[in-house]
Motif scaffolding. Structure first.
Motif, PDB file in Angstrom:
ATOM      1  N   GLY A  74       0.831  -1.193   0.000  1.00  0.00           N
ATOM      2  CA  GLY A  74       0.000   0.000   0.000  1.00  0.00           C
ATOM      3  C   GLY A  74       0.865   1.242   0.000  1.00  0.00           C
ATOM      4  O   GLY A  74       1.808   1.340   0.778  1.00  0.00           O
ATOM      5  N   ASN A  75       0.543   2.186  -0.877  1.00  0.00           N
ATOM      6  CA  ASN A  75       1.328   3.416  -0.989  1.00  0.00           C
ATOM      7  C   ASN A  75       0.410   4.627  -0.965  1.00  0.00           C
ATOM      8  O   ASN A  75      -0.435   4.775  -1.840  1.00  0.00           O
ATOM      9  CB  ASN A  75       2.127   3.435  -2.292  1.00  0.00           C
ATOM     10  CG  ASN A  75       3.006   2.214  -2.452  1.00  0.00           C
ATOM     11  OD1 ASN A  75       2.818   1.429  -3.369  1.00  0.00           O
ATOM     12  ND2 ASN A  75       3.960   2.052  -1.582  1.00  0.00           N
ATOM     13  N   LEU A  76       0.565   5.454   0.046  1.00  0.00           N
ATOM     14  CA  LEU A  76      -0.062   6.766   0.060  1.00  0.00           C
ATOM     15  C   LEU A  76       1.029   7.803  -0.208  1.00  0.00           C
ATOM     16  O   LEU A  76       2.127   7.449  -0.626  1.00  0.00           O
ATOM     17  CB  LEU A  76      -0.751   7.007   1.402  1.00  0.00           C
ATOM     18  CG  LEU A  76      -2.014   6.164   1.665  1.00  0.00           C
ATOM     19  CD1 LEU A  76      -2.550   6.422   3.063  1.00  0.00           C
ATOM     20  CD2 LEU A  76      -3.091   6.436   0.629  1.00  0.00           C
ATOM     21  N   PHE A  77       0.734   9.054   0.078  1.00  0.00           N
ATOM     22  CA  PHE A  77       1.711  10.100  -0.191  1.00  0.00           C
ATOM     23  C   PHE A  77       2.509  10.468   1.046  1.00  0.00           C
ATOM     24  O   PHE A  77       3.465  11.242   0.962  1.00  0.00           O
ATOM     25  CB  PHE A  77       1.014  11.317  -0.796  1.00  0.00           C
ATOM     26  CG  PHE A  77       0.438  11.005  -2.149  1.00  0.00           C
ATOM     27  CD1 PHE A  77       1.229  11.078  -3.275  1.00  0.00           C
ATOM     28  CD2 PHE A  77      -0.869  10.581  -2.282  1.00  0.00           C
ATOM     29  CE1 PHE A  77       0.722  10.752  -4.525  1.00  0.00           C
ATOM     30  CE2 PHE A  77      -1.387  10.251  -3.528  1.00  0.00           C
ATOM     31  CZ  PHE A  77      -0.589  10.334  -4.656  1.00  0.00           C
ATOM     32  N   THR A  78       2.142   9.898   2.191  1.00  0.00           N
ATOM     33  CA  THR A  78       2.916  10.120   3.411  1.00  0.00           C
ATOM     34  C   THR A  78       3.096   8.837   4.226  1.00  0.00           C
ATOM     35  O   THR A  78       3.787   8.856   5.245  1.00  0.00           O
ATOM     36  CB  THR A  78       2.247  11.180   4.310  1.00  0.00           C
ATOM     37  OG1 THR A  78       0.898  10.765   4.611  1.00  0.00           O
ATOM     38  CG2 THR A  78       2.198  12.535   3.627  1.00  0.00           C
ATOM     39  N   TYR A  79       2.466   7.753   3.814  1.00  0.00           N
ATOM     40  CA  TYR A  79       2.579   6.463   4.505  1.00  0.00           C
ATOM     41  C   TYR A  79       2.777   5.355   3.481  1.00  0.00           C
ATOM     42  O   TYR A  79       2.319   5.460   2.337  1.00  0.00           O
ATOM     43  CB  TYR A  79       1.300   6.148   5.302  1.00  0.00           C
ATOM     44  CG  TYR A  79       1.215   6.780   6.667  1.00  0.00           C
ATOM     45  CD1 TYR A  79       1.642   6.095   7.807  1.00  0.00           C
ATOM     46  CD2 TYR A  79       0.699   8.057   6.834  1.00  0.00           C
ATOM     47  CE1 TYR A  79       1.540   6.664   9.070  1.00  0.00           C
ATOM     48  CE2 TYR A  79       0.599   8.645   8.092  1.00  0.00           C
ATOM     49  CZ  TYR A  79       1.027   7.938   9.205  1.00  0.00           C
ATOM     50  OH  TYR A  79       0.942   8.503  10.458  1.00  0.00           O
ATOM     51  N   ASN A  80       3.440   4.271   3.905  1.00  0.00           N
ATOM     52  CA  ASN A  80       3.608   3.080   3.074  1.00  0.00           C
ATOM     53  C   ASN A  80       3.408   1.841   3.933  1.00  0.00           C
ATOM     54  O   ASN A  80       3.681   1.861   5.139  1.00  0.00           O
ATOM     55  CB  ASN A  80       5.007   3.038   2.457  1.00  0.00           C
ATOM     56  CG  ASN A  80       5.217   4.137   1.444  1.00  0.00           C
ATOM     57  OD1 ASN A  80       4.700   4.075   0.343  1.00  0.00           O
ATOM     58  ND2 ASN A  80       5.962   5.165   1.813  1.00  0.00           N
ATOM     59  N   ALA A  81       2.946   0.763   3.322  1.00  0.00           N
ATOM     60  CA  ALA A  81       2.682  -0.453   4.087  1.00  0.00           C
ATOM     61  C   ALA A  81       2.797  -1.677   3.188  1.00  0.00           C
ATOM     62  O   ALA A  81       2.663  -1.585   1.967  1.00  0.00           O
ATOM     63  CB  ALA A  81       1.287  -0.402   4.718  1.00  0.00           C
TER      64      ALA A  81
END
Length: 480
Positions: free
Chosen positions: A308-315
């Motif tokens: 999972g990739n957001l613009f301020t977090y990754n998982a």
């Protein structure tokens, strides 16, 4: 394909010598060995914070947090973090609970089960629920106005905004990773259950598993802002605007402790949410892209994985069917290189009795090189302006078409920058990319391109202006 992966691919030639490996035991990781590995990974990668859990069967081997959040608090096993598209496995689970209740039919058209789902493309009437979850519905970013749907205020509003959209392929014929599939699935959960998606998730997924620090909205469980990396410096920023909270594609907020319970449930342990057969259905890969329902199969390793990739977090989350281990890694920082996948692979190596390699400083190297390129571009721009008269005097009197050919190369960075979102979108197979998004984890690349574009544009304009003045002066002398 992730926007981060696409942009990081521009620097694939940049490599580092692997960091020193850590020893592990032949019987698998211990809490102490996992802790030592994660502390080394935190230091080597320089990310602000990590949230990690490792499970084996129905037991948690290690769950902990490392580093800090943007409000200065130490990250712990219960710190809420955004897990981005890892949320899709949760949405698939919610759908399957309703399938077992007979309220959703996997192989019946979505349009018959979801009031308000209409599209301009008549082929939408054939999309099944299974195809939504398998990402084979024909929906794709390239054929939809993603800007319109991303500004939706609810799942019902999101669904209604698809009315003018079209499909990129016939349903069931092609895999295309698209968040719309899982937001439609979440809306289907609402209509089939008669409850808001977040409420249903709390009652039928989070609640039964004891996931007390998990939610679908920052109003319910508030994570701290994440970070973006700008030339090696971590800067806190709110997450980019878009349809996120209460979504089915990326809205889950959770912690390492809760992810441990989730991984145990996915391995068939803990309180059963669905029957084993439903778990198998979600995990089973479909087609050449090996995507199941919120899980993908890595053929080489045998792992079930979803990142999972957001613009301020990754998982990233992973299950190893052959060993019974489960893994989840979350970071609160985003950059052109993000280490969650590499950290997860190190944990997998430990679980198999192999020696893991600690992820190195790829982010630092990429951004150092981009910084040096920006400085070089700025320097060349200054030189181009200072030497514009010399350049113009050498070309005075030449045909303008030849002069244009000599000016064109310095304008290429500006041309590249103007179409920057477009070529990034091309690298991502048509996924929508906005200027705002490119100011987050891609900031070092965006700034470097901007500096190069401005330097080239200023050089070209100065050269042309000086040449025009010189030409007028020469012509006036001749006239006199």
């Amino acid at each position: 394909m992730s926007l981060k992966i696409a942009l990081a691919g521009l620097a694939t030639a940049l490599t580092l010598t692997p960091a020193p490996a850590l020893a592990t035991t032949p019987t698998g990781p211990t809490p102490a060995s996992v802790d030592a590995y994660l502390r080394a990974a935190l230091e080597a990668t320089g990310v602000p914070g990590l949230s990690v859990v490792v499970t084996k069967g129905d037991k948690v081997v290690h769950a902990a947090g490392y580093g800090h959040d943007s409000e200065g608090r130490a990250i712990t096993a219960t710190t809420p973090m955004r897990v981005a598209s890892v949320s899709k496995s949760f949405t698939a689970m919610a759908v399957m609970t309703l399938v077992e209740q007979g309220k959703i039919a996997l192989d019946e058209p979505v349009a018959r089960q979801l009031p308000g789902f209409r599209m301009a493309d008549p082929r939408h009437a054939a999309i099944t629920v299974r195809q939504l979850l398998n990402q084979t519905s024909g929906l794709a970013d390239s054929s939809l106005d993603m800007g319109v749907v991303q500004s939706a205020t609810s799942l019902a509003d999101y669904t209604a905004r698809l009315a003018t959209g079209r499909l990129a392929a016939d349903p069931g014929t092609r895999y295309a990773y698209c968040n719309v599939n899982y937001n439609l699935a979440a809306r289907l959960v609402e209509t089939a259950s008669g409850k808001p998606f977040e409420v249903y998730m709390k009652e039928r997924v989070f609640g039964p598993l004891g996931m007390t620090t998990s939610a679908l909205s920052a109003q319910t469980v508030r994570p701290a802002d994440g970070y973006v990396s700008v030339y090696g410096m971590w800067l806190p920023r709110p997450e980019a605007s878009g349809f996120l909270d209460s979504s089915g594609s990326g809205g889950v907020i959770t912690s390492a402790a809760d992810l441990g319970k989730w991984l145990i449930a996915q391995n068939g342990g803990g309180p059963p949410l669905v029957k084993p057969r439903s778990l198998e259905t979600m995990h089973a890969p479909v087609g050449s892209n090996d995507y199941g329902m919120g899980w993908g199969l890595e053929r080489e390793s045998g792992l079930l994985v979803h990142s999972g990739n957001l613009f301020t977090y990754n998982a990233v989350e992973a299950l190893s069917p052959k060993t019974g281990y489960g893994f989840a890694v979350v970071t609160n920082g985003a950059a052109l290189y993000e280490p969650t996948y590499d950290i997860m692979r190190g944990l997998v190596a430990m679980s198999e009795g192999r020696t893991p390699e600690v992820p190195g400083g790829d982010r630092q190297l990429y951004e150092l090189v981009l910084g040096l390129i920006a400085l070089a571009a700025a320097g060349l721009g200054v030189m181009g302006v200072l030497r514009a008269r010399r350049w113009a005097s050498r070309r005075s009197g030449r045909p303008w078409w030849r002069i244009a050919l000599r000016v064109t190369p310095v304008l290429l960075p500006a041309l590249l920058f103007v179409f920057y979102p477009n070529w990034v979108s091309f690298l991502m197979n048509g996924r929508a990319v906005t200027w705002d998004q490119l100011t987050y984890f891609a900031a070092p690349l965006s700034i470097t391109l901007l500096v190069a574009a401005l330097a080239g544009l200023l050089t070209a304009v100065t050269r042309i202006c000086v040449l025009c003045k010189l030409t007028r002066y020469t012509n006036s002398r001749r006239g006199a």
